[in-house]
Write a protein that holds these residues in place. Structure first.
Motif, PDB file in Angstrom:
ATOM      1  N   LEU A 138       0.735  -1.370  -0.464  1.00 39.62           N
ATOM      2  CA  LEU A 138      -0.043   0.050  -0.256  1.00 39.62           C
ATOM      3  C   LEU A 138       0.942   0.784  -0.117  1.00 39.62           C
ATOM      4  O   LEU A 138       0.820   2.009  -0.500  1.00 39.62           O
ATOM      5  N   ALA A 139       2.168   1.449   0.665  1.00 39.48           N
ATOM      6  CA  ALA A 139       2.806   2.079   1.020  1.00 39.48           C
ATOM      7  C   ALA A 139       3.425   2.402  -0.655  1.00 39.48           C
ATOM      8  O   ALA A 139       3.595   3.666  -1.068  1.00 39.48           O
ATOM      9  N   ILE A 140       3.918   1.509  -2.126  1.00 41.82           N
ATOM     10  CA  ILE A 140       4.061   2.463  -2.354  1.00 41.82           C
ATOM     11  C   ILE A 140       3.696   2.175  -3.421  1.00 41.82           C
ATOM     12  O   ILE A 140       3.687   3.143  -4.488  1.00 41.82           O
ATOM     13  N   GLY A 141       2.007   1.949  -3.548  1.00 42.49           N
ATOM     14  CA  GLY A 141       1.142   2.632  -4.030  1.00 42.49           C
ATOM     15  C   GLY A 141       1.159   4.032  -4.208  1.00 42.49           C
ATOM     16  O   GLY A 141       0.300   4.582  -4.666  1.00 42.49           O
ATOM     17  N   LEU A 142       0.910   4.189  -2.493  1.00 38.33           N
ATOM     18  CA  LEU A 142       0.478   5.498  -2.579  1.00 38.33           C
ATOM     19  C   LEU A 142       1.836   6.404  -2.709  1.00 38.33           C
ATOM     20  O   LEU A 142       1.875   7.758  -3.195  1.00 38.33           O
ATOM     21  N   GLU A 143       3.103   5.741  -2.408  1.00 37.96           N
ATOM     22  CA  GLU A 143       4.033   6.312  -2.867  1.00 37.96           C
ATOM     23  C   GLU A 143       3.913   6.636  -4.965  1.00 37.96           C
ATOM     24  O   GLU A 143       4.491   7.787  -5.087  1.00 37.96           O
ATOM     25  N   ARG A 144       3.511   5.673  -5.573  1.00 37.77           N
ATOM     26  CA  ARG A 144       3.425   5.858  -7.175  1.00 37.77           C
ATOM     27  C   ARG A 144       2.719   7.317  -7.227  1.00 37.77           C
ATOM     28  O   ARG A 144       2.959   7.909  -7.926  1.00 37.77           O
ATOM     29  N   LEU A 145       1.190   7.148  -6.173  1.00 35.99           N
ATOM     30  CA  LEU A 145       0.474   8.420  -6.361  1.00 35.99           C
ATOM     31  C   LEU A 145       1.310   9.674  -6.519  1.00 35.99           C
ATOM     32  O   LEU A 145       1.265  10.824  -7.330  1.00 35.99           O
ATOM     33  N   ARG A 146       1.778   9.927  -4.966  1.00 38.16           N
ATOM     34  CA  ARG A 146       3.009  11.239  -4.789  1.00 38.16           C
ATOM     35  C   ARG A 146       3.364  10.667  -5.670  1.00 38.16           C
ATOM     36  O   ARG A 146       4.175  12.409  -5.690  1.00 38.16           O
ATOM     37  N   GLU A 147       4.560  10.377  -6.370  1.00 38.76           N
ATOM     38  CA  GLU A 147       5.314  10.899  -7.330  1.00 38.76           C
ATOM     39  C   GLU A 147       4.134  11.372  -8.760  1.00 38.76           C
ATOM     40  O   GLU A 147       5.262  12.188  -9.794  1.00 38.76           O
ATOM     41  N   SER A 148       3.512  11.154  -8.580  1.00 37.43           N
ATOM     42  CA  SER A 148       2.563  11.474  -9.824  1.00 37.43           C
ATOM     43  C   SER A 148       2.722  12.804  -9.356  1.00 37.43           C
ATOM     44  O   SER A 148       2.250  13.990 -10.540  1.00 37.43           O
ATOM     45  N   ALA A 149       1.738  13.397  -8.480  1.00 36.56           N
ATOM     46  CA  ALA A 149       1.588  14.470  -8.020  1.00 36.56           C
ATOM     47  C   ALA A 149       2.591  15.694  -7.712  1.00 36.56           C
ATOM     48  O   ALA A 149       2.301  17.022  -7.969  1.00 36.56           O
ATOM     49  N   THR A 150       3.789  14.966  -7.237  1.00 36.05           N
ATOM     50  CA  THR A 150       5.005  15.530  -6.587  1.00 36.05           C
ATOM     51  C   THR A 150       6.002  15.288  -7.064  1.00 36.05           C
ATOM     52  O   THR A 150       7.104  14.037  -6.838  1.00 36.05           O
ATOM     53  N   SER A 151       6.166  14.571  -8.571  1.00 32.29           N
ATOM     54  CA  SER A 151       6.958  13.532  -8.939  1.00 32.29           C
ATOM     55  C   SER A 151       8.597  14.944  -9.272  1.00 32.29           C
ATOM     56  O   SER A 151       9.449  13.103  -9.032  1.00 32.29           O
ATOM     57  N   GLY A 152       9.018  15.655  -8.653  1.00 35.02           N
ATOM     58  CA  GLY A 152      10.291  16.276  -8.977  1.00 35.02           C
ATOM     59  C   GLY A 152      10.510  16.623  -7.245  1.00 35.02           C
ATOM     60  O   GLY A 152      11.739  16.760  -7.450  1.00 35.02           O
ATOM     61  N   ILE A 153      10.285  16.012  -6.133  1.00 34.21           N
ATOM     62  CA  ILE A 153      10.679  16.183  -5.127  1.00 34.21           C
ATOM     63  C   ILE A 153      11.829  14.694  -4.502  1.00 34.21           C
ATOM     64  O   ILE A 153      10.835  13.257  -4.731  1.00 34.21           O
ATOM     65  N   LEU A 154      12.206  15.129  -3.470  1.00 30.16           N
ATOM     66  CA  LEU A 154      13.112  13.540  -3.510  1.00 30.16           C
ATOM     67  C   LEU A 154      13.982  14.051  -2.067  1.00 30.16           C
ATOM     68  O   LEU A 154      14.327  15.176  -1.326  1.00 30.16           O
ATOM     69  N   ASN A 155      12.442  13.455  -1.471  1.00 34.35           N
ATOM     70  CA  ASN A 155      13.843  13.255   0.407  1.00 34.35           C
ATOM     71  C   ASN A 155      14.834  12.947   0.943  1.00 34.35           C
ATOM     72  O   ASN A 155      15.107  11.788   0.442  1.00 34.35           O
ATOM     73  N   VAL A 156      16.056  13.497   0.810  1.00 38.11           N
ATOM     74  CA  VAL A 156      17.121  13.151   1.160  1.00 38.11           C
ATOM     75  C   VAL A 156      17.839  13.614   2.848  1.00 38.11           C
ATOM     76  O   VAL A 156      16.988  14.410   3.137  1.00 38.11           O
ATOM     77  N   THR A 157      18.229  12.363   3.727  1.00 43.73           N
ATOM     78  CA  THR A 157      18.179  12.799   5.142  1.00 43.73           C
ATOM     79  C   THR A 157      20.078  12.416   5.015  1.00 43.73           C
ATOM     80  O   THR A 157      20.722  11.428   4.987  1.00 43.73           O
ATOM     81  N   VAL A 158      20.613  13.374   5.640  1.00 39.55           N
ATOM     82  CA  VAL A 158      22.317  13.332   5.796  1.00 39.55           C
ATOM     83  C   VAL A 158      22.157  14.094   7.313  1.00 39.55           C
ATOM     84  O   VAL A 158      21.529  15.101   7.850  1.00 39.55           O
ATOM     85  N   SER A 159      23.307  14.034   7.570  1.00 40.61           N
ATOM     86  CA  SER A 159      24.352  14.375   9.073  1.00 40.61           C
ATOM     87  C   SER A 159      24.415  16.314   8.509  1.00 40.61           C
ATOM     88  O   SER A 159      24.619  16.287   6.652  1.00 40.61           O
ATOM     89  N   PRO A 160      24.410  16.562   9.795  1.00 37.28           N
ATOM     90  CA  PRO A 160      24.823  18.550   9.319  1.00 37.28           C
ATOM     91  C   PRO A 160      25.889  18.750   8.851  1.00 37.28           C
ATOM     92  O   PRO A 160      26.000  19.626   7.804  1.00 37.28           O
ATOM     93  N   ALA A 161      27.415  18.155   9.055  1.00 37.14           N
ATOM     94  CA  ALA A 161      28.239  17.982   8.813  1.00 37.14           C
ATOM     95  C   ALA A 161      28.179  17.322   7.579  1.00 37.14           C
ATOM     96  O   ALA A 161      29.277  18.438   6.408  1.00 37.14           O
ATOM     97  N   PHE A 162      28.299  16.263   7.193  1.00 37.26           N
ATOM     98  CA  PHE A 162      28.172  15.799   5.982  1.00 37.26           C
ATOM     99  C   PHE A 162      27.155  16.715   4.675  1.00 37.26           C
ATOM    100  O   PHE A 162      27.859  17.074   3.856  1.00 37.26           O
ATOM    101  N   ALA A 163      25.974  17.953   5.021  1.00 34.67           N
ATOM    102  CA  ALA A 163      26.118  18.710   3.967  1.00 34.67           C
ATOM    103  C   ALA A 163      26.415  19.527   3.204  1.00 34.67           C
ATOM    104  O   ALA A 163      26.800  20.368   2.783  1.00 34.67           O
ATOM    105  N   ALA A 164      27.215  20.857   5.171  1.00 37.40           N
ATOM    106  CA  ALA A 164      27.831  21.364   5.169  1.00 37.40           C
ATOM    107  C   ALA A 164      29.339  21.066   4.209  1.00 37.40           C
ATOM    108  O   ALA A 164      29.747  22.116   3.315  1.00 37.40           O
ATOM    109  N   LYS A 165      30.146  20.628   4.075  1.00 33.29           N
ATOM    110  CA  LYS A 165      31.141  19.832   3.886  1.00 33.29           C
ATOM    111  C   LYS A 165      31.191  19.084   2.488  1.00 33.29           C
ATOM    112  O   LYS A 165      32.489  19.331   1.997  1.00 33.29           O
ATOM    113  N   TRP A 166      30.490  18.304   2.054  1.00 29.19           N
ATOM    114  CA  TRP A 166      30.476  17.147   1.621  1.00 29.19           C
ATOM    115  C   TRP A 166      29.380  17.525  -0.314  1.00 29.19           C
ATOM    116  O   TRP A 166      29.386  17.573  -0.944  1.00 29.19           O
ATOM    117  N   LEU A 167      28.198  17.206   0.472  1.00 30.20           N
ATOM    118  CA  LEU A 167      26.939  17.263  -0.237  1.00 30.20           C
ATOM    119  C   LEU A 167      26.058  18.726  -0.667  1.00 30.20           C
ATOM    120  O   LEU A 167      26.856  18.649  -2.101  1.00 30.20           O
TER     121      LEU A 167
END
Length: 307
Positions: free
Chosen positions: A84-113
Motif C-alpha cells: 500500500l505504501a508503494i502504491g501511495l508513493e506511486r500516486l505521490r510521484e504523480s503529484a510531486t514527481s520532482g521531490i526527492l526526500n534526502v537525509t544526511v548529517s549536518p556536517a556531511f551536508a555542509a562539507k560534502w553534499l
C-alpha cells in the motif's frame, strides 16, 4: 475481504506497530498518537474480527504478546501495508514527481553534499531535493525519507545500505598554526590545544584522539583537555580559524585540504576508520527513477572526491 466491509487501515497500522514495538506506547510514539488511541484502534479491529490479537497482562508493564492467529497473519498484513505504501508513493510521484526526500548529517551536508549538489541539479533539473539534516537515525518510513547517507558500520534494520566512501582519520590545523607551533613529531601534539569531535559515539568504533595518538606511538598521555564540539563541520572550522589541532575525518576535510585552508599533519601515520559512509534507502523504493539517479550520482561523486 468483502469490498463492503469496513477498511481498518489505521487499526492495521496500529496493530503492526504494536506488534513490532511490543507495546502500545512504542506504537503510539511512532504514529504520533496516544497509547490509549492505539489501544482503542486495536480493540476495534479485534471486535470486528471477532478474535483477540494480543494477550494482555493485568499486572505491570509487560510487553504485548501476540496470539497465535495474530502471529500467522502479521507477515501478510505487513506485506500488504508495504505494498500500500508503494502504491501511495506511486500516486505521490504523480503529484510531486520532482521531490526527492534526502537525509544526511549536518556536517556531511555542509562539507560534502551541498558544495556538489549543483552538479546533480544540472543533471536532473526536474528533481528538487528536500534535505533533512539530523544527527539522529531518522525513521525513513515515519518521515517519508526516500534516500540518505549514513555514517556507521553499514548495518541498519529494514534498509539497504551500499558503501559510498571509506574514511581515514588524521590531525589537521591551519597553515599559520603549523608555522607558529612546534609540531615536529606526534608527541608534540600533547602540548597543543586539541579539538575533540563529539558528534559520533566512540563505542561504535569512532577514532578519538587517544586512539590516534596510540597508533602514532604516543603513550602515557591523557589527551582529554581542549575544545569539544558536537558537529564535525564546526570542528574543522575551529581548526581553520587557528583554535587548535583537530582530528579530521578525511571525507569532510577533503575540500578544505585541497583549498589550503587546512594542512594535514604527520601523513606517515595512517589510521583508517572502522566506520564508513553508506547510501541508505528502503528496498521497496529501490526502483524509483529519481532515487536511482541520485544514488548513481552520489557514487560517481564519491569516486571523484576520494583523496
Amino acid at each position: 475481504m468483502n469490498r463492503k466491509s469496513p477498511v481498518y487501515l489505521n487499526a492495521l497500522r496500529a496493530f503492526e506497530a504494536s506488534a513490532r514495538h511490543g507495546s502500545f506506547a512504542g506504537a503510539a510514539e511512532e504514529l504520533s498518537v496516544t497509547a490509549a488511541a492505539v489501544g482503542q484502534m486495536v480493540r476495534g479491529l479485534e471486535d470486528w474480527l471477532g478474535l483477540p490479537l494480543f494477550h494482555r497482562s493485568t499486572t505491570g508493564k509487560a510487553r504485548l504478546t501476540m496470539t497465535e492467529a495474530a502471529e500467522r497473519a502479521l507477515p501478510d498484513i505487513r506485506a500488504g501495508l508495504d505494498q500500500l505504501a508503494i502504491g501511495l508513493e506511486r500516486l505521490r510521484e504523480s503529484a510531486t514527481s520532482g521531490i526527492l526526500n534526502v537525509t544526511v548529517s549536518p556536517a556531511f551536508a555542509a562539507k560534502w553534499l551541498l558544495p556538489r549538489i549543483d552538479r546533480f541539479q544540472a543533471r536532473c533539473p526536474e528533481t528538487d531535493i528536500r534535505l533533512e539534516t539530523s544527527l539522529r537515525l531518522v525513521d525513513y518510513k515515519a518521515h517519508g525519507i526516500d534516500i540518505g547517507v549514513r555514517y556507521g558500520d553499514g548495518t541498519w534494520p529494514d534498509l539497504i545500505a551500499g558503501k559510498l566512501m571509506d574514511e581515514e582519520v588524521f590531525p589537521v590545523c591551519s597553515p599559520s598554526f603549523s608555522e607558529n607551533g612546534r609540531l615536529d613529531v606526534p608527541a608534540d601534539l600533547t602540548r597543543q590545544t586539541l579539538i575533540h569531535d563529539l558528534s559520533v559515539d566512540p563505542a561504535i568504533g569512532f577514532v578519538t584522539w587517544d586512539l590516534w595518538l596510540r597508533a602514532a606511538g604516543v603513550f602515557d598521555t591523557q589527551p582529554h583537555r581542549g575544545m569539544r564540539i558536537d558537529n564535525s563541520a564546526a570542528v574543522l572550522q575551529a581548526a581553520i580559524e587557528g583554535r587548535g589541532v583537530a582530528l579530521a575525518r578525511s571525507i569532510l576535510a577533503h575540500d578544505d585540504l585541497v583549498a589550503g585552508r587546512l594542512q594535514r599533519l604527520f601523513p606517515e601515520v595512517a589510521v583508517p576508520s572502522k566506520l564508513a559512509y553508506y547510501v541508505v534507502y528502503r528496498a521497496q523504493y529501490a526502483s524509483l527513477p529519481k532515487l536511482q539517479a541520485f544514488r548513481d550520482w552520489l557514487l560517481e561523486e564519491a569516486g571523484a572526491a576520494r583523496p
